[in-house]
Write a protein that holds these residues in place. Sequence first.
Motif, PDB file in Angstrom:
ATOM      1  N   VAL A  96     -15.185  68.636  -4.036  1.00  0.00           N
ATOM      2  CA  VAL A  96     -16.496  69.238  -4.283  1.00  0.00           C
ATOM      3  C   VAL A  96     -16.680  70.356  -3.256  1.00  0.00           C
ATOM      4  N   GLU A 100     -22.044  73.281  -1.834  1.00  0.00           N
ATOM      5  CA  GLU A 100     -22.873  72.892  -2.971  1.00  0.00           C
ATOM      6  C   GLU A 100     -24.121  72.160  -2.477  1.00  0.00           C
ATOM      7  N   GLN A 105     -23.778  68.262  -6.357  1.00  0.00           N
ATOM      8  CA  GLN A 105     -22.580  67.565  -5.885  1.00  0.00           C
ATOM      9  C   GLN A 105     -22.250  66.375  -6.792  1.00  0.00           C
TER      10      GLN A 105
END
Length: 198
Positions: A96, A100, A105
Amino acid sequence: MTQHSDDSGQTDADLASVGRQLRALRRRRGWSLQQLSERAGVSFGLISQLERGLGNPSFTAMHRIASALNVPLPTLLEGDRDAAVVRAEERALLPVPADEPPAQQVVRELLTPRSSALLQLIRSTLPPGFSNEGRPYRHLGTECVTVVSGRLLVVHGDTRCELGEGDSMTYGCSVPHWWANAASTPTVVLGAVTPFET
C-alpha cells in the motif's frame, strides 16, 4: 541386492508441467512461438519441444525464455502444479503506498501462490469512505468479485452496480473500472483475476 529407483516418469511429468506453464505464459502475452523465439534468442524448435513436454533445455535457454517473458525463472520451472496450499498465516500482503490517507488504505491479501501467473485470488478489506474513482483500474484480464461483507459499488465503464453480501460481478478488466465502499463499516471483497479476457 541394490535397487535403483527410476524417476524418469516424474521427470517427464515435471517437464510436461513446465511446458504447459510456458504455453500459458506465452499465450497470455499474445505471442506466437516464433515471436517468443525471436525475443528470447532461442530456436523455434526448442520452444516447440518444451511446450510439448519434450527435450532437455539448458539453464541458459530457460533463463533467456524466462527473461523474454519477464517472469522469474522459478515461476517458469515450477510449472502448473496441481495443488498448492497457502495457509492463512502465510498470506502475502500486497503493498500500500505509504502516502495514502487512512480512508484509501485497502488491505489486500493474496490467497493464491505468488508464483501463480494464471490466477490470482485477493481478499480486499476496504475502509469506510474508500473510493478509487480518481484512479480507476485498467489492465488485461477478467475479474470476478464477490462481497463477503458490507456493500461495494463497482463502476465499470458506463455501468454502475451496487453489490451486497453474497453478490458477485464479473467483468473485463481492459475497461476502466473503480470501486467504492458503499457501507459505513469495512467492506470485505474476494476478487479472482485471470489474465484472459472473456
